[in-house]
Design an enzyme around this catalytic site. Structure first.
Site, PDB file in Angstrom:
ATOM      1  CG  ASN A 182      -0.573  -6.618  -1.940  1.00 31.71           C
ATOM      2  OD1 ASN A 182      -1.172  -7.090  -2.904  1.00 31.71           O
ATOM      3  ND2 ASN A 182      -1.029  -6.700  -0.695  1.00 31.71           N
ATOM      4  CD  GLU A 236      -4.556  -7.859   1.000  1.00 35.73           C
ATOM      5  OE1 GLU A 236      -5.436  -7.177   1.566  1.00 35.73           O
ATOM      6  OE2 GLU A 236      -3.348  -7.611   1.118  1.00 35.73           O
ATOM      7  CG  ASP A 242     -12.629  -9.078   0.956  1.00 39.67           C
ATOM      8  OD1 ASP A 242     -12.628  -8.037   0.264  1.00 39.67           O
ATOM      9  OD2 ASP A 242     -12.111  -9.128   2.091  1.00 39.67           O
ATOM     10  CG  HIS A 277      -9.770  -5.745   0.327  1.00 38.22           C
ATOM     11  ND1 HIS A 277     -10.007  -6.952   0.966  1.00 38.22           N
ATOM     12  CD2 HIS A 277      -8.456  -5.486   0.519  1.00 38.22           C
ATOM     13  CE1 HIS A 277      -8.889  -7.370   1.532  1.00 38.22           C
ATOM     14  NE2 HIS A 277      -7.936  -6.509   1.267  1.00 38.22           N
ATOM     15  CD  GLU A 329      -2.760  -1.434   2.375  1.00 38.76           C
ATOM     16  OE1 GLU A 329      -2.673  -0.597   3.289  1.00 38.76           O
ATOM     17  OE2 GLU A 329      -3.522  -2.412   2.402  1.00 38.76           O
TER      18      GLU A 329
HETATM   19  O1  G3I Z   1      -4.724  -9.772  18.017  1.00 34.94           O
HETATM   20  C1  G3I Z   1      -5.640  -8.869  18.622  1.00 34.94           C
HETATM   21  C2  G3I Z   1      -6.374  -9.542  19.750  1.00 34.94           C
HETATM   22  O2  G3I Z   1      -5.471  -9.860  20.752  1.00 34.94           O
HETATM   23  C3  G3I Z   1      -7.472  -8.603  20.246  1.00 34.94           C
HETATM   24  O3  G3I Z   1      -8.231  -9.269  21.209  1.00 34.94           O
HETATM   25  C4  G3I Z   1      -8.370  -8.165  19.115  1.00 34.94           C
HETATM   26  C5  G3I Z   1      -9.421  -7.154  19.580  1.00 34.94           C
HETATM   27  O4  G3I Z   1      -9.756  -6.258  18.554  1.00 34.94           O
HETATM   28  O5  G3I Z   1      -7.597  -7.560  18.106  1.00 34.94           O
HETATM   29  C6  G3I Z   1      -6.627  -8.437  17.572  1.00 34.94           C
HETATM   30  O6  G3I Z   1      -5.923  -7.797  16.553  1.00 34.94           O
HETATM   31  C7  G3I Z   1      -6.627  -7.573  15.366  1.00 34.94           C
HETATM   32  C8  G3I Z   1      -5.886  -8.287  14.250  1.00 34.94           C
HETATM   33  O7  G3I Z   1      -6.497  -7.992  13.024  1.00 34.94           O
HETATM   34  C9  G3I Z   1      -5.893  -9.808  14.441  1.00 34.94           C
HETATM   35  O8  G3I Z   1      -7.213 -10.297  14.431  1.00 34.94           O
HETATM   36  C10 G3I Z   1      -6.656  -6.082  15.107  1.00 34.94           C
HETATM   37  O9  G3I Z   1      -7.452  -5.445  16.085  1.00 34.94           O
HETATM   38  C11 G3I Z   1      -7.208  -5.825  13.744  1.00 34.94           C
HETATM   39  O10 G3I Z   1      -7.069  -4.442  13.448  1.00 34.94           O
HETATM   40  C12 G3I Z   1      -6.439  -6.611  12.722  1.00 34.94           C
HETATM   41  O11 G3I Z   1      -7.045  -6.383  11.485  1.00 34.94           O
HETATM   42  C13 G3I Z   1      -6.291  -6.796  10.360  1.00 34.94           C
HETATM   43  C14 G3I Z   1      -6.104  -5.619   9.426  1.00 34.94           C
HETATM   44  O12 G3I Z   1      -5.381  -6.063   8.288  1.00 34.94           O
HETATM   45  C15 G3I Z   1      -5.358  -4.468  10.037  1.00 34.94           C
HETATM   46  O13 G3I Z   1      -5.278  -3.451   9.097  1.00 34.94           O
HETATM   47  C16 G3I Z   1      -7.061  -7.882   9.668  1.00 34.94           C
HETATM   48  O14 G3I Z   1      -7.152  -9.046  10.494  1.00 34.94           O
HETATM   49  C17 G3I Z   1      -6.345  -8.236   8.372  1.00 34.94           C
HETATM   50  O15 G3I Z   1      -7.143  -9.129   7.638  1.00 34.94           O
HETATM   51  C18 G3I Z   1      -6.129  -6.966   7.575  1.00 34.94           C
HETATM   52  O16 G3I Z   1      -5.492  -7.281   6.385  1.00 34.94           O
HETATM   53  C19 G3I Z   1      -5.201  -6.201   5.528  1.00 34.94           C
HETATM   54  C20 G3I Z   1      -3.972  -6.586   4.745  1.00 34.94           C
HETATM   55  O17 G3I Z   1      -2.923  -6.889   5.623  1.00 34.94           O
HETATM   56  C21 G3I Z   1      -3.552  -5.485   3.792  1.00 34.94           C
HETATM   57  N1  G3I Z   1      -4.643  -5.100   2.945  1.00 34.94           N
HETATM   58  C22 G3I Z   1      -5.875  -4.769   3.612  1.00 34.94           C
HETATM   59  C23 G3I Z   1      -6.313  -5.896   4.533  1.00 34.94           C
HETATM   60  C24 G3I Z   1      -7.648  -5.597   5.196  1.00 34.94           C
HETATM   61  O18 G3I Z   1      -7.536  -4.527   6.095  1.00 34.94           O
END
Ligand code: G3I
Length: 451
Positions: free
Chosen positions: A201, A265, A267, A237, A160
């Protein structure tokens, strides 16, 4: 054209789903016989999914292993995950995913080395000189890429980097190192694993637009300078019904630059609740994206960002939206799953599990020579304006009386049509009719079909 084809398919699917179901509460169809990874392989493509390491057991693990030929750690390889405290590493989830992939003969797409998000707070809160930043980044890339050398097919090295208007995004890296951080990161990654394919990416770069053109110009210039860039990742996305018309053209122009392309990615989110119309549109959208990739030789991989609605970033990020992946929250394949299979050359003989009406037969009570039976016609993601349920008795049973349906029996063959007042079965609704019949010897449950 698309909507009439889709509705014909949906009707056919609903009819096929009903055939052969008996005494079943829901019409759970099975996934297509040929796994997606085999369909993809036959087309020379790789089909992947983002995964969460801790979930790779049970049905989630079974599906991830059986259906996909590539895994991307959704979060496990991000800097904030692997080095939460400076110099203190946590490779557990990353290692788990790599081991799972190796056990299932899958590729791994490493994600991601240089990003503005999900970095450890010690890094983002620090105050660094340009030289320190460069050294931190070089060490990070060397450590992570080196650790998995030979085990990662492709890395999303830079994630990004662009704003929507095609300018560089202001990040820790751009602000501290200038746009040269991109070439440096690719060069350092190549030094650590010369065999890994190195990608840039981004999102909203699926169609031909200002942002994707900026990416195009960057890749062109990097190639001209001899920087090791092997591919571009189009995150994809997408929003329901909004696959860019220029997707294939865009993939082709990157391929013509001499780099690979991956849809990294994918969806397709929709406003909740999902219904049969939205799910059919989503299937068409997945088909379009996969078909666009399949049409370009250098488009090597389509990866979905989570394969089940129970493991998707969408609902928490876009409240009111969801259902963005090919499997529902209970791991039943959605029409989108079949949309992917279809684009990969799979047959559509197996109907989708949703958008279907089914009939369930049961014996309610039974006495020495008679019994009361019941049939429930239910719809989920589809509806009926009239119905007919057919079955054949296998042990001489004979209907004597029916209510809430008009039943006729000829020999062993029974046919029951709706009454004037209950032909309509709405999406999410059901209609029940009953009957008395005679039996002797045994009273096996017949297979019913809905016509
Ligand atoms: O691990 C913590 C956990 O301990 C806690 O209890 C929970 C409560 O909110 O949060 C958990 O962390 C989360 C993490 O995902 C793991 O589940 C974060 O809050 C959450 O912000 C994070 O989101 C990720 C996101 O990137 C962050 O920007 C998504 O899972 C992940 O799928 C997403 O992936 C991104 C790609 O890397 C790049 N492109 C966009 C894509 C979608 O945002």
């Amino acid at each position: 054209m698309r909507s009439s084809r889709t509705s014909v398919r949906a009707c056919l699917a609903a009819l096929l789903t009903a055939v052969g179901l008996f005494a079943a509460g829901t019409g759970t169809a099975h996934a297509a016989d040929t796994p997606l990874r085999d369909l993809a392989a036959a087309k020379g493509k790789v089909i992947g999914t983002a995964v969460t390491g801790s979930k790779l057991t049970g049905t989630y693990g079974d599906l991830a292993g059986a259906q996909f030929s590539s895994l991307t750690p959704g979060n496990a390889m991000k800097w904030g995950t692997v080095e939460p405290t400076r110099g203190s590493f946590n490779w557990s989830e990353a290692g788990q995913i790599v081991a799972f992939a190796q056990a299932h003969h899958q590729q791994v797409r490493g994600h991601t080395l240089v990003w503005h998000s999900q970095n450890p707070s010690w890094l983002t809160n620090g105050s660094w000189t340009s030289a320190q930043l460069g050294s931190l980044l070089q060490n990070h890339i060397g450590t992570e890429v080196g650790r998995y050398k030979g085990k990662i097919a492709a890395w999303d090295v830079v994630n990004e980097p662009f704003n929507e208007d095609g300018t560089y995004r202001s990040t820790l890296w751009y602000d501290g190192l200038g746009s040269g951080y991109i070439a440096s990161a690719l060069t350092w990654a190549h030094a650590a694993d010369p065999d890994a394919k190195l990608y840039i990416n981004d999102y909203n770069v699926e169609g031909v637009n200002t942002k994707s053109t900026a990416l195009y110009n960057l890749v062109k210039s990097l190639k001209a300078q001899g920087v090791p860039v092997d591919g571009v990742g189009l995150q994809a996305h997408l929003v329901l019904g909004q696959v860019p018309a220029t997707l294939q053209q865009n993939i082709q122009r990157f391929a013509d630059l001499g780099v690979d392309v991956a849809v990294t990615e994918l969806d397709v989110r929709m406003a909740l609740p999902a219904d049969s119309t939205k799910l059919a549109q989503q299937a068409a959208d997945f088909t379009s994206v996969v078909a666009a990739c399949a049409a370009v030789a250098r488009c090597v991989n389509v990866t979905v960002w989570g394969f089940t609605d129970s493991d998707s970033w969408v609902p928490s990020t876009f409240p009111g939206y969801g259902a963005a992946t090919p499997y529902d929250e209970n791991y039943a394949p959605k029409p989108a799953y079949h949309g992917i299979a279809e684009a990969l050359g799979g047959t559509t003989t197996t109907p989708p599990p949703t958008g279907a009406c089914t009939a369930a037969y049961s014996v309610r009570s039974q006495w020495n020579a008679g019994f009361t039976g019941q049939v429930t016609v239910s719809c989920s993601g589809a509806s009926l304006s009239s119905w007919q349920v057919n079955w054949t008795y296998g042990a001489g049973q004979q209907i004597t009386q029916a209510w809430n349906a008009a039943c006729t029996q000829s020999g062993a063959a029974v046919s029951c049509r709706n009454a004037s007042y209950n032909g309509s079965v709405p999406d999410g609704g059901s209609v029940t009719f009953g009957f008395n019949a005679s039996w002797s010897g045994s009273n096996p449950v017949p297979t019913v079909s809905l016509g």
